[in-house]
Design a protein around this motif. Structure first.
Motif, PDB file in Angstrom:
ATOM      1  N   MET A 396      11.695  33.164  12.945  1.00 50.05           N
ATOM      2  CA  MET A 396      12.600  33.609  11.893  1.00 50.05           C
ATOM      3  C   MET A 396      11.862  33.626  10.558  1.00 50.05           C
ATOM      4  SD  MET A 396      15.682  33.989  13.322  1.00 50.05           S
ATOM      5  CE  MET A 396      16.878  33.785  11.996  1.00 50.05           C
ATOM      6  N   LEU A 397      12.319  34.478   9.655  1.00 49.95           N
ATOM      7  CA  LEU A 397      11.820  34.471   8.287  1.00 49.95           C
ATOM      8  C   LEU A 397      12.738  33.640   7.410  1.00 49.95           C
ATOM      9  CD1 LEU A 397      10.859  38.228   7.724  1.00 49.95           C
ATOM     10  CD2 LEU A 397       9.344  36.339   8.336  1.00 49.95           C
ATOM     11  N   GLY A 398      12.168  33.081   6.351  1.00 52.24           N
ATOM     12  CA  GLY A 398      12.979  32.376   5.362  1.00 52.24           C
ATOM     13  C   GLY A 398      13.514  33.354   4.325  1.00 52.24           C
ATOM     14  N   GLU A 399      13.781  32.861   3.146  1.00 51.10           N
ATOM     15  CA  GLU A 399      14.195  33.738   2.050  1.00 51.10           C
ATOM     16  C   GLU A 399      13.050  34.693   1.726  1.00 51.10           C
ATOM     17  OE1 GLU A 399      17.333  33.821   0.430  1.00 51.10           O
ATOM     18  OE2 GLU A 399      17.675  32.774   2.331  1.00 51.10           O
ATOM     19  N   CYS A 400      13.372  35.967   1.523  1.00 52.85           N
ATOM     20  CA  CYS A 400      12.341  37.002   1.445  1.00 52.85           C
ATOM     21  C   CYS A 400      12.274  37.687   0.085  1.00 52.85           C
ATOM     22  CB  CYS A 400      12.568  38.057   2.521  1.00 52.85           C
ATOM     23  SG  CYS A 400      12.311  37.466   4.207  1.00 52.85           S
ATOM     24  N   PHE A 401      11.078  37.997  -0.310  1.00 53.55           N
ATOM     25  CA  PHE A 401      10.804  38.886  -1.442  1.00 53.55           C
ATOM     26  C   PHE A 401      10.938  40.321  -0.942  1.00 53.55           C
ATOM     27  CE2 PHE A 401       7.411  41.486  -3.458  1.00 53.55           C
ATOM     28  CZ  PHE A 401       7.907  41.521  -4.755  1.00 53.55           C
ATOM     29  N   ILE A 402      11.608  41.165  -1.707  1.00 50.60           N
ATOM     30  CA  ILE A 402      11.784  42.562  -1.326  1.00 50.60           C
ATOM     31  C   ILE A 402      10.887  43.418  -2.219  1.00 50.60           C
ATOM     32  CG2 ILE A 402      13.395  44.468  -0.991  1.00 50.60           C
ATOM     33  CD1 ILE A 402      13.868  41.989   0.796  1.00 50.60           C
ATOM     34  N   ASP A 403       9.821  43.922  -1.628  1.00 50.92           N
ATOM     35  CA  ASP A 403       8.912  44.811  -2.355  1.00 50.92           C
ATOM     36  C   ASP A 403       9.456  46.227  -2.237  1.00 50.92           C
ATOM     37  OD1 ASP A 403       6.816  46.359  -3.317  1.00 50.92           O
ATOM     38  OD2 ASP A 403       5.270  45.045  -2.480  1.00 50.92           O
ATOM     39  N   LEU A 404       9.882  46.789  -3.358  1.00 51.08           N
ATOM     40  CA  LEU A 404      10.567  48.078  -3.342  1.00 51.08           C
ATOM     41  C   LEU A 404       9.646  49.243  -2.974  1.00 51.08           C
ATOM     42  CD1 LEU A 404      12.955  47.632  -6.379  1.00 51.08           C
ATOM     43  CD2 LEU A 404      13.479  47.467  -3.956  1.00 51.08           C
ATOM     44  N   ARG A 405       8.365  48.997  -2.850  1.00 46.12           N
ATOM     45  CA  ARG A 405       7.475  50.031  -2.320  1.00 46.12           C
ATOM     46  C   ARG A 405       7.847  50.409  -0.884  1.00 46.12           C
ATOM     47  NH1 ARG A 405       4.557  46.425  -5.391  1.00 46.12           N
ATOM     48  NH2 ARG A 405       2.996  47.254  -6.853  1.00 46.12           N
TER      49      ARG A 405
END
Length: 407
Positions: A396-405
């Motif tokens: 599973m992934l934790g809290e994620c950064f969303i790279d808008l690229r």
């Protein structure tokens, strides 16, 4: 490669369907891949995938389809494919327009490649892959982003989506531990397609809902106080601000001054050729300075210049989304107010350019979101699907950064 008789005997002993190993050999499957297949447990879902992969190369060998990688000569044809490949999202049909630079989004992704299927000189399907080095659980990891799967309207039902996604694009040659995909919520067609091709059917497909904030673009001259374009002398400070702001999030890649410079140079050493216009570079990134100190930074990718969405409802309503997107944002500890002010400035630039909105990842920046609440924020939610390929990838992934690229 091992003798054909040996491979055939191994396949038979493991319960492979009659003729499958011979078909794999006929399409010149590399010996290393055959060995990998024959070393895996011959479960029904696994053999289904082997059969589909072999089938890709059988179809491409006999026509009428040709699989290849997109080139600069295809940019207009690529835009035409997207214009004629709408998504069905609930009661809406969503068409993504990509012009004048149909490849702009993928130029922002350091290792992107686009696979296409061509029939009679027309592009009929595409998908994009982009490998990325980033952090998961605080540890370095290499993954793939999967995005941009499209099949031309009128050509659906021919199995082209599965054909193009299995074509071995250049970016797929890099070894990675897992795949990330953002899916629009309500896109039943994509969900049904993944089920039909039994994508990751033997393992879990951990999903979470993530959101990106759209701010209504509005002019605001007062927001520019203390704001100036980034300079090379600011790179080290800005890298520190960006890293501090997103520390601890999965899918985030920390910056140093050299890597941030490479982003703004768009990978070009020295002077940029005049014929290649930048998509996102030095002129698009700004800092906010107080008392001689840089306390916030953020960049504006003018996404709407080259990439727009047209939403049409079954009832006849239509709306266009022509947005800018915030990239490479960060601020000093306790100075979320400064970052909000800088984002407000970028929002004003969007308004000046005729954009409808400014997109920004604010899920983990509540103070910034609160300071921008007057800009009529709305959240676009998508499903983030994480497909681990086995150890060492976490389940599973934790809290994620969303790279808008990659959005």
């Amino acid at each position: 490669m091992a003798a054909i008789e040996t491979l055939t005997a191994r396949a038979k002993a493991q319960g492979w369907p009659d003729g499958l190993i011979e078909r794999a050999l006929a399409v010149k499957t590399p010996g290393g891949q055959l060995e990998q297949w024959l070393s895996a447990p011959a479960k029904p879902d696994f053999l289904f995938q082997v059969d589909r992969i072999v089938g890709v190369f059988e179809r491409l060998a006999t026509g009428p389809y040709r699989g290849r990688e997109l080139t600069a000569r295809d940019w207009e044809a690529f835009a035409d494919l997207w214009a004629n490949s709408p998504e069905k999202v609930g009661d809406w049909q969503v068409t993504v327009e990509r012009s004048p630079n149909s490849f702009a989004q993928f130029q922002l992704q350091p290792d992107a490649s686009v696979s296409v299927i061509e029939a009679a000189g027309e592009l009929v399907a595409c998908t994009a892959w982009s490998s990325a080095n980033l952090l998961i659980g605080g540890k370095p990891a290499s993954i793939h982003y999967a995005l941009g799967l499209r099949v031309r309207d009128g050509r659906r039902g021919e199995g082209l989506g599965d054909l193009v996604r299995r074509f071995p694009g250049r970016a797929l040659q890099k070894p990675t531990i897992g795949q990330v995909m953002f899916m629009r919520i309500g896109n039943a067609g994509m969900a049904g397609f993944l089920d039909a091709v039994k994508f990751m059917s033997e393992g879990d497909r951990p999903q979470k809902v993530v959101g990106v904030t759209y701010l209504a673009a509005r002019a605001d001259a007062s927001a520019g106080e203390g704001v100036r374009p980034i300079a090379e002398a600011d790179l080290a400070t800005c890298a520190e601000l960006i890293n501090r702001t997103h520390a601890g999030l999965d899918l985030f890649r920390p910056h140093g001054p050299e890597s941030l410079k490479a982003v703004l140079d768009e990978g070009v050493w020295g002077e940029r050729p005049a014929w290649r216009k930048p998509v996102y570079g030095w002129a698009d990134v700004f800092v906010l300075e107080e008392d001689g100190c840089v306390i916030a930074c953020a960049g504006l990718w003018d996404r709407g210049r080259d990439m727009r969405e047209v939403w049409r409802s079954e009832a006849g309503a239509e709306r266009r989304v022509e947005a800018g997107a915030v990239l490479d944002a960060g601020c000093a500890e306790g100075r979320e107010d400064a970052l909000a002010r800088l984002i407000r400035h970028l929002n004003g630039l969007c308004a000046e350019r005729g954009r409808t909105d400014l997109m920004v990842d604010l899920e983990h920046l509540p103070a910034v979101a609160a300071a921008l609440a007057d800009l009529d924020p709305r959240i676009e939610s998508r499903t983030l699907e994480w497909s681990p390929f086995g150890p060492p990838a976490p389940a599973m992934l934790g809290e994620c950064f969303i790279d808008l690229r990659y959005w």
